[in-house]
Each structure stands twice: as C-alpha cells, then as structure tokens.
Design a protein around this motif. Sequence first.
Motif, PDB file in Angstrom:
ATOM      1  N   THR A   1      -3.373  -3.322 -16.282  1.00 49.51           N
ATOM      2  CA  THR A   1      -3.391  -1.879 -16.074  1.00 49.51           C
ATOM      3  C   THR A   1      -2.923  -1.574 -14.656  1.00 49.51           C
ATOM      4  OG1 THR A   1      -5.244  -1.618 -17.607  1.00 49.51           O
ATOM      5  CG2 THR A   1      -4.831   0.191 -16.067  1.00 49.51           C
ATOM      6  N   LEU A   2      -2.055  -0.550 -14.511  1.00 52.70           N
ATOM      7  CA  LEU A   2      -1.552  -0.203 -13.187  1.00 52.70           C
ATOM      8  C   LEU A   2      -1.240   1.288 -13.096  1.00 52.70           C
ATOM      9  CD1 LEU A   2       1.725   0.080 -13.746  1.00 52.70           C
ATOM     10  CD2 LEU A   2       1.643  -2.389 -13.578  1.00 52.70           C
ATOM     11  N   GLU A   3      -1.095   1.766 -11.866  1.00 54.31           N
ATOM     12  CA  GLU A   3      -0.748   3.157 -11.588  1.00 54.31           C
ATOM     13  C   GLU A   3       0.740   3.207 -11.238  1.00 54.31           C
ATOM     14  OE1 GLU A   3      -2.975   5.664 -11.794  1.00 54.31           O
ATOM     15  OE2 GLU A   3      -4.523   4.229 -12.413  1.00 54.31           O
ATOM     16  N   LEU A   4       1.529   3.905 -12.060  1.00 56.38           N
ATOM     17  CA  LEU A   4       2.981   3.946 -11.871  1.00 56.38           C
ATOM     18  C   LEU A   4       3.405   5.289 -11.284  1.00 56.38           C
ATOM     19  CD1 LEU A   4       5.820   2.692 -12.388  1.00 56.38           C
ATOM     20  CD2 LEU A   4       5.788   3.868 -14.608  1.00 56.38           C
ATOM     21  N   PRO A   5       3.944   5.333 -10.065  1.00 57.64           N
ATOM     22  CA  PRO A   5       4.495   6.589  -9.538  1.00 57.64           C
ATOM     23  C   PRO A   5       5.742   6.974 -10.330  1.00 57.64           C
ATOM     24  CG  PRO A   5       4.104   4.981  -7.781  1.00 57.64           C
ATOM     25  CD  PRO A   5       4.020   4.257  -9.084  1.00 57.64           C
ATOM     26  N   ALA A   6       5.932   8.258 -10.583  1.00 51.55           N
ATOM     27  CA  ALA A   6       7.084   8.727 -11.349  1.00 51.55           C
ATOM     28  C   ALA A   6       7.538  10.075 -10.819  1.00 51.55           C
ATOM     29  CB  ALA A   6       6.734   8.835 -12.834  1.00 51.55           C
ATOM     30  N   GLU A   7       8.798  10.380 -11.083  1.00 53.68           N
ATOM     31  CA  GLU A   7       9.340  11.655 -10.630  1.00 53.68           C
ATOM     32  C   GLU A   7       8.691  12.824 -11.353  1.00 53.68           C
ATOM     33  OE1 GLU A   7      13.723  13.869 -10.390  1.00 53.68           O
ATOM     34  OE2 GLU A   7      13.577  11.708 -10.697  1.00 53.68           O
ATOM     35  N   SER A   8       8.446  12.663 -12.652  1.00 54.60           N
ATOM     36  CA  SER A   8       7.816  13.705 -13.459  1.00 54.60           C
ATOM     37  C   SER A   8       7.352  13.066 -14.753  1.00 54.60           C
ATOM     38  CB  SER A   8       8.801  14.841 -13.758  1.00 54.60           C
ATOM     39  OG  SER A   8       9.853  14.365 -14.592  1.00 54.60           O
ATOM     40  N   GLU A   9       6.587  13.809 -15.547  1.00 52.15           N
ATOM     41  CA  GLU A   9       6.157  13.291 -16.845  1.00 52.15           C
ATOM     42  C   GLU A   9       7.352  13.111 -17.780  1.00 52.15           C
ATOM     43  OE1 GLU A   9       2.926  15.341 -18.667  1.00 52.15           O
ATOM     44  OE2 GLU A   9       1.665  15.289 -16.871  1.00 52.15           O
ATOM     45  N   ASP A  10       8.336  13.995 -17.680  1.00 47.69           N
ATOM     46  CA  ASP A  10       9.527  13.857 -18.519  1.00 47.69           C
ATOM     47  C   ASP A  10      10.264  12.561 -18.214  1.00 47.69           C
ATOM     48  OD1 ASP A  10       9.069  16.249 -19.807  1.00 47.69           O
ATOM     49  OD2 ASP A  10      10.378  17.424 -18.494  1.00 47.69           O
TER      50      ASP A  10
ATOM     51  N   ALA B   1      -1.729  -3.144  -9.539  1.00 45.74           N
ATOM     52  CA  ALA B   1      -1.998  -3.782 -10.828  1.00 45.74           C
ATOM     53  C   ALA B   1      -3.333  -4.515 -10.835  1.00 45.74           C
ATOM     54  CB  ALA B   1      -0.876  -4.757 -11.173  1.00 45.74           C
ATOM     55  N   SER B   2      -4.032  -4.400 -11.955  1.00 46.05           N
ATOM     56  CA  SER B   2      -5.293  -5.116 -12.131  1.00 46.05           C
ATOM     57  C   SER B   2      -5.009  -6.562 -12.544  1.00 46.05           C
ATOM     58  CB  SER B   2      -6.122  -4.430 -13.216  1.00 46.05           C
ATOM     59  OG  SER B   2      -5.478  -4.600 -14.488  1.00 46.05           O
ATOM     60  N   ALA B   3      -6.032  -7.365 -12.500  1.00 44.89           N
ATOM     61  CA  ALA B   3      -5.901  -8.712 -13.039  1.00 44.89           C
ATOM     62  C   ALA B   3      -5.782  -8.620 -14.559  1.00 44.89           C
ATOM     63  CB  ALA B   3      -7.106  -9.546 -12.652  1.00 44.89           C
ATOM     64  N   PRO B   4      -5.060  -9.540 -15.208  1.00 45.39           N
ATOM     65  CA  PRO B   4      -4.932  -9.499 -16.673  1.00 45.39           C
ATOM     66  C   PRO B   4      -6.310  -9.573 -17.346  1.00 45.39           C
ATOM     67  CG  PRO B   4      -3.350 -11.029 -15.720  1.00 45.39           C
ATOM     68  CD  PRO B   4      -4.276 -10.642 -14.615  1.00 45.39           C
TER      69      PRO B   4
ATOM     70  N   ALA C   1      13.247   7.021   2.043  1.00 44.65           N
ATOM     71  CA  ALA C   1      12.350   8.180   2.101  1.00 44.65           C
ATOM     72  C   ALA C   1      12.632   9.141   0.948  1.00 44.65           C
ATOM     73  CB  ALA C   1      12.519   8.900   3.442  1.00 44.65           C
ATOM     74  N   PHE C   2      13.917   9.317   0.618  1.00 44.72           N
ATOM     75  CA  PHE C   2      14.284  10.216  -0.471  1.00 44.72           C
ATOM     76  C   PHE C   2      13.754   9.690  -1.809  1.00 44.72           C
ATOM     77  CE2 PHE C   2      17.356  11.361  -3.837  1.00 44.72           C
ATOM     78  CZ  PHE C   2      17.197  12.741  -3.812  1.00 44.72           C
ATOM     79  N   ALA C   3      13.902   8.383  -2.029  1.00 47.16           N
ATOM     80  CA  ALA C   3      13.444   7.797  -3.289  1.00 47.16           C
ATOM     81  C   ALA C   3      11.934   7.977  -3.459  1.00 47.16           C
ATOM     82  CB  ALA C   3      13.810   6.318  -3.339  1.00 47.16           C
ATOM     83  N   ARG C   4      11.188   7.808  -2.375  1.00 48.28           N
ATOM     84  CA  ARG C   4       9.739   7.951  -2.471  1.00 48.28           C
ATOM     85  C   ARG C   4       9.324   9.417  -2.605  1.00 48.28           C
ATOM     86  NH1 ARG C   4       6.822   3.606  -2.056  1.00 48.28           N
ATOM     87  NH2 ARG C   4       7.722   1.687  -1.204  1.00 48.28           N
ATOM     88  N   ALA C   5      10.109  10.308  -1.984  1.00 50.07           N
ATOM     89  CA  ALA C   5       9.774  11.731  -2.064  1.00 50.07           C
ATOM     90  C   ALA C   5       9.908  12.252  -3.491  1.00 50.07           C
ATOM     91  CB  ALA C   5      10.665  12.527  -1.121  1.00 50.07           C
ATOM     92  N   LEU C   6      10.741  11.609  -4.297  1.00 48.77           N
ATOM     93  CA  LEU C   6      10.927  12.044  -5.680  1.00 48.77           C
ATOM     94  C   LEU C   6       9.728  11.717  -6.565  1.00 48.77           C
ATOM     95  CD1 LEU C   6      14.651  11.044  -6.351  1.00 48.77           C
ATOM     96  CD2 LEU C   6      13.741  13.346  -5.994  1.00 48.77           C
ATOM     97  N   LEU C   7       8.910  10.748  -6.137  1.00 50.17           N
ATOM     98  CA  LEU C   7       7.800  10.276  -6.971  1.00 50.17           C
ATOM     99  C   LEU C   7       6.605  11.189  -6.777  1.00 50.17           C
ATOM    100  CD1 LEU C   7       8.234   6.466  -6.192  1.00 50.17           C
ATOM    101  CD2 LEU C   7       9.218   7.785  -8.094  1.00 50.17           C
ATOM    102  N   ARG C   8       6.549  12.248  -7.587  1.00 53.82           N
ATOM    103  CA  ARG C   8       5.557  13.306  -7.372  1.00 53.82           C
ATOM    104  C   ARG C   8       4.351  13.220  -8.306  1.00 53.82           C
ATOM    105  NH1 ARG C   8      10.593  16.106  -7.377  1.00 53.82           N
ATOM    106  NH2 ARG C   8      11.211  16.766  -5.294  1.00 53.82           N
ATOM    107  N   THR C   9       4.377  12.326  -9.276  1.00 54.90           N
ATOM    108  CA  THR C   9       3.247  12.231 -10.201  1.00 54.90           C
ATOM    109  C   THR C   9       2.906  10.763 -10.422  1.00 54.90           C
ATOM    110  OG1 THR C   9       2.401  13.011 -12.340  1.00 54.90           O
ATOM    111  CG2 THR C   9       4.627  12.108 -12.321  1.00 54.90           C
ATOM    112  N   THR C  10       1.751  10.511 -11.014  1.00 55.34           N
ATOM    113  CA  THR C  10       1.298   9.140 -11.249  1.00 55.34           C
ATOM    114  C   THR C  10       0.872   8.992 -12.706  1.00 55.34           C
ATOM    115  OG1 THR C  10       0.517   8.931  -8.967  1.00 55.34           O
ATOM    116  CG2 THR C  10      -0.325   7.341 -10.557  1.00 55.34           C
ATOM    117  N   VAL C  11       1.281   7.885 -13.315  1.00 54.85           N
ATOM    118  CA  VAL C  11       0.959   7.604 -14.714  1.00 54.85           C
ATOM    119  C   VAL C  11       0.181   6.293 -14.776  1.00 54.85           C
ATOM    120  CG1 VAL C  11       1.906   7.157 -17.002  1.00 54.85           C
ATOM    121  CG2 VAL C  11       3.069   8.761 -15.464  1.00 54.85           C
ATOM    122  N   THR C  12      -0.931   6.319 -15.493  1.00 54.73           N
ATOM    123  CA  THR C  12      -1.709   5.092 -15.691  1.00 54.73           C
ATOM    124  C   THR C  12      -1.251   4.431 -16.984  1.00 54.73           C
ATOM    125  OG1 THR C  12      -3.611   6.112 -14.611  1.00 54.73           O
ATOM    126  CG2 THR C  12      -4.021   4.110 -15.883  1.00 54.73           C
ATOM    127  N   ILE C  13      -0.831   3.181 -16.899  1.00 51.88           N
ATOM    128  CA  ILE C  13      -0.311   2.485 -18.083  1.00 51.88           C
ATOM    129  C   ILE C  13      -0.942   1.101 -18.203  1.00 51.88           C
ATOM    130  CG2 ILE C  13       1.902   3.687 -18.121  1.00 51.88           C
ATOM    131  CD1 ILE C  13       3.154   1.328 -16.719  1.00 51.88           C
TER     132      ILE C  13
END
Length: 352
Positions: free
Chosen positions: A291-300, A281-284, A243-255
């Motif tokens: 292309t996929l949506e990556l959860p991240a702690e922050s943009e930094d 993830a999308s199909a190649p 739960a703690f690890a997921r709570a840290l993922l506050r933003t999403t980055v498209t890559i």
Amino acid sequence: MRAARLIRMALLIQSNPGLTAAALARELGISERTVIRDAQALQEAGVPVRSERGRVGGYFLAAGYRTRLTTLRPSEAETLFLSGLPSALRDLGLSDAAETARLKLTATLLPSVRQAAESSVRRFHLDAPAWFREPATPELLPELARAVWADRAVELSYAGPARDGAPASAVARVVEPYGLVLKAGTWYAVVRVPGKREEHDGGWRTYRVDRITALGPVHGAEGPFVRDPAFELAAHWEAGSAAFARALLRTTVTIRLTGQGLRRLPAVVDGAAVADALASASAPDPVGLVTLELPAESEDVAFDQLARLGADAEVLAPARLRARFRERAAALAALYGADPQEACPGEAEDQR
C-alpha cells in the motif's frame, strides 16, 4: 584521467587568461588545492603557467605562448560531430552556418581523424521530437534566437493555454531572452522580466515559443541588456523542470499494488510521483500486496494512469475515484460476460 584534466586546464587558461583557482576548480570539478598541484605539474611539463595575486590576478600563460594540445584525437572528433542537432539548427535558422563550420573543421583535420568524424555522423542520429506528433517550427523562433544571441530585450505577446473552457489569455510584456530549450520537440524560451527581478522567483519566466504571437524590438532601448553572470541555462532548466513537475501533483491517491503492479508503476506515472510514492510504500502484507500514497495531477489523470495496471492496482481512496473504477469494472464485466454473437445480433444475421 589526470592527463586529460591537465590538458583541459591548460586550454582553459589559454582561452580565458586570469581565471582564478576557484573558477578553475568549478570548471574542472576539483578542489582549489588540486588546481595548485596541477598548475605545478604543468610547469614541470614545460607549460609556462604563472599565477598572479591581487584583484586582477589569476592564472596566465607566458606572453605569446600557445599550447600545442589543440590537435583532435579521433574519439574527440567523433564526439564533436555527434554534438550537433540538425533539426534544432534548422529551426533556429543556423543550418547553413553550422554546415559551413563543419566543412571548415573537417578541412583542418588529419585524414585519419576526418574519417573517424564522418563515420560517427553515418552511425548516429538524434531525433528529438516525440513519436506520433508532427513537429512544427514556430514562426518567430529564428527572430527570437537572434535576440538571444544579441542579448537584445524584446516586446512579445503570449497566448497562454485555455483553461476550463475559457479562451486563452493574452499577455504582452517586455522581456530579456536568456536562452532557448528544445524539450521533446517543443521549443521553450527562458526569459527575465526586468521589472520583476526583486520578486521571489527573480523575474524568470518560461514560455512556449509556439504560443508567442508577436515579437518586436523595445522602443527606446539602447544596446544589449546586461546578462546575469551567474545564470546557467542548463542548471536553471533542470531546477525549473523538477519544480514544475512537482507543482503539478496536486492530489494524492491511496493504492494497493501487487508485485507486478509495483514493477510496472514507473512505466505509467510521472517520475517525481513514483519517487514520492515508493518512499511512502508499506512493507508487503502476507500475500505480497503493498500500500502506498501516490501523488497525482488530478483524479482524472490518476484514473487514466492506474487503469493501465488493470487488476494489479486497487484504489483505496479517495472514495470518488474508487467508485469510478468500480463502475469501469462493472461495465467491462457486462461487456465481456456476454457472448459476442448475442451482443451483436445484427452482425450474426448478416453472417447467415
């Protein structure tokens, strides 16, 4: 497989008379019907197991009976001697007691089994702390460990982490220490705040022990606190960590990733983030890009992580993060586009 389970069942009943079929089923990972069949098998093998009904019923061995199944096999002794964690025992102030217990156990083993146990110690060693970090034993850890053993409530002062340049906040409260966990060289205390048991989280808190600045008895407290019988430290920690690890993922980055970038992604980002990203993830496309949506702690944090993938990762959004990578790429192009001798004229003159 079944023989080992029958031995475990007999030892469980011997150690804990009155265990119910439901309790044995949980301990052994089987159904209650299988418990009944296994009890019959033990009876047929000469082990006097009996079951009693009623409020205080359960499974028992005949009065005065002790199994002779407690002799360790070499593989069992090897496993037992591997279960110790010397650095953790030392931190807790238990290394002397553990060494004495090991010597007593060694003395009771047959020579062949004793040799197997000592051999495992020479072959395997668990070094818990992470690389490049000198572990330090928190000063108050042994005292806190004694409180955990005794189920003794304590009053502690805790310095939380500094945030956004603000000084660390100090918290003082009475807690019931339920357990200690060593994670990657850092000790954590799992505690319960008595006055907050009715809250949605049950009053459970996790503190880094090295941030506990003061620890003492609770004035006026008499005897140990009553532990929650349903509490299991390992299960609580596993659920809380996820739960703690997921709570840290506050933003999403498209890559957008190449095949190589997709393979390397688990090596540079958090495991929980990888699982969610791969699910999106999308199909190649025709050239193999995904292309996929990556959860991240922050943009930094995302910038630092994805920079390790180089040209195998392209940030599509958010625009501010994409601009940071564009600036980094321009700076690298300027740095590596120039001749090294031209870039360092002073060095060239020194060489002449």
